[in-house]
Design an enzyme around this catalytic site. Sequence first.
Site, PDB file in Angstrom:
ATOM      1  N   ASP A  17     -10.502  74.845  20.968  1.00  0.00           N
ATOM      2  CA  ASP A  17     -11.448  73.749  21.174  1.00  0.00           C
ATOM      3  C   ASP A  17     -10.865  72.812  22.232  1.00  0.00           C
ATOM      4  O   ASP A  17      -9.798  73.094  22.825  1.00  0.00           O
ATOM      5  CB  ASP A  17     -11.789  73.053  19.846  1.00  0.00           C
ATOM      6  CG  ASP A  17     -10.641  72.197  19.312  1.00  0.00           C
ATOM      7  OD1 ASP A  17      -9.536  72.238  19.875  1.00  0.00           O
ATOM      8  OD2 ASP A  17     -10.863  71.480  18.308  1.00  0.00           O
ATOM      9  N   CYS A  74      -6.411  74.771  17.971  1.00  0.00           N
ATOM     10  CA  CYS A  74      -7.199  73.532  17.878  1.00  0.00           C
ATOM     11  C   CYS A  74      -6.187  72.400  17.728  1.00  0.00           C
ATOM     12  O   CYS A  74      -4.982  72.627  17.923  1.00  0.00           O
ATOM     13  CB  CYS A  74      -8.225  73.588  16.756  1.00  0.00           C
ATOM     14  SG  CYS A  74      -7.575  73.732  15.082  1.00  0.00           S
ATOM     15  N   THR A  76      -4.894  70.597  15.170  1.00  0.00           N
ATOM     16  CA  THR A  76      -3.854  70.846  14.163  1.00  0.00           C
ATOM     17  C   THR A  76      -3.602  72.328  13.923  1.00  0.00           C
ATOM     18  O   THR A  76      -2.574  72.706  13.356  1.00  0.00           O
ATOM     19  CB  THR A  76      -4.285  70.258  12.805  1.00  0.00           C
ATOM     20  OG1 THR A  76      -5.554  70.846  12.458  1.00  0.00           O
ATOM     21  CG2 THR A  76      -4.417  68.746  12.866  1.00  0.00           C
ATOM     22  N   HIS A 107       6.166  90.066   7.430  1.00  0.00           N
ATOM     23  CA  HIS A 107       5.677  90.212   6.059  1.00  0.00           C
ATOM     24  C   HIS A 107       4.156  90.218   5.940  1.00  0.00           C
ATOM     25  O   HIS A 107       3.624  90.776   4.974  1.00  0.00           O
ATOM     26  CB  HIS A 107       6.221  89.077   5.180  1.00  0.00           C
ATOM     27  CG  HIS A 107       7.674  89.247   4.845  1.00  0.00           C
ATOM     28  ND1 HIS A 107       8.309  88.490   3.879  1.00  0.00           N
ATOM     29  CD2 HIS A 107       8.619  90.090   5.345  1.00  0.00           C
ATOM     30  CE1 HIS A 107       9.585  88.867   3.799  1.00  0.00           C
ATOM     31  NE2 HIS A 107       9.805  89.818   4.683  1.00  0.00           N
ATOM     32  N   HIS A 142       5.280  95.140   1.638  1.00  0.00           N
ATOM     33  CA  HIS A 142       4.401  94.124   2.229  1.00  0.00           C
ATOM     34  C   HIS A 142       3.014  94.698   2.505  1.00  0.00           C
ATOM     35  O   HIS A 142       2.011  93.982   2.391  1.00  0.00           O
ATOM     36  CB  HIS A 142       5.031  93.564   3.502  1.00  0.00           C
ATOM     37  CG  HIS A 142       6.368  92.945   3.239  1.00  0.00           C
ATOM     38  ND1 HIS A 142       6.518  91.823   2.456  1.00  0.00           N
ATOM     39  CD2 HIS A 142       7.622  93.332   3.611  1.00  0.00           C
ATOM     40  CE1 HIS A 142       7.808  91.526   2.362  1.00  0.00           C
ATOM     41  NE2 HIS A 142       8.492  92.427   3.052  1.00  0.00           N
TER      42      HIS A 142
HETATM   43  C1  RB5 Z   1     -10.871  67.982  16.855  1.00  0.00           C
HETATM   44  O1  RB5 Z   1     -10.947  66.609  16.886  1.00  0.00           O
HETATM   45  C2  RB5 Z   1     -10.040  68.433  15.686  1.00  0.00           C
HETATM   46  O2  RB5 Z   1     -10.679  68.129  14.479  1.00  0.00           O
HETATM   47  C3  RB5 Z   1      -9.761  69.914  15.774  1.00  0.00           C
HETATM   48  O3  RB5 Z   1      -9.123  70.195  16.965  1.00  0.00           O
HETATM   49  C4  RB5 Z   1      -8.898  70.515  14.698  1.00  0.00           C
HETATM   50  O4  RB5 Z   1      -7.694  69.832  14.573  1.00  0.00           O
HETATM   51  C5  RB5 Z   1      -9.552  70.809  13.423  1.00  0.00           C
HETATM   52  O5  RB5 Z   1      -8.948  71.308  12.468  1.00  0.00           O
END
Ligand code: RB5
Length: 157
Positions: A17, A74, A76, A107, A142
Amino acid sequence: MNGSNEGSTGPIIIGSDHAAFPLKERVKRFLQNKGFQVTDAGCGGEASVNYAEYGMKVSGAVSRGEYKRGILLCGTGLGMSMVANRFPHVRAALCNDLFSAQMSRRHNDANILVLGGRVIGEALAMEIVGVWLDTAFEGGRHQERLDTFDAIPCRNE
Ligand code: RB5
């Protein structure tokens, strides 16, 4: 090790994203410089998008067997992981450290690597991608464990 690293040199599909767009571009160049054929599923810039749409493109392609390996990014890495692991045969691993990257291959035979573009820096991300691609699955016990949860039907109870 008695497992395989099948897919580690084949074409790779990547998607992100907006929050991880700069890191996606960096990872893409890293892979291309190593000689990988990379398919970019988007997004195309830093304007706000819905991460689920790009997660679904990459996860669907891996789930259908069109690509053996995928990379999703993304902010996080959490949202992309949640999306990806809804797809049959996808084993997506959020790895923001080197140990997890290595173990996700040894694993868990992870076939999608997920990175948090707002969590890790470029240098660590390149190391993680390199380790993830170079590490083989150990198979054996595994594989039995993967078979156990691969057999779980989709259900809501
Ligand atoms: C975008 O703002 C953020 O929510 C996305 O990149 C991500 O971290 C979602 O899990």
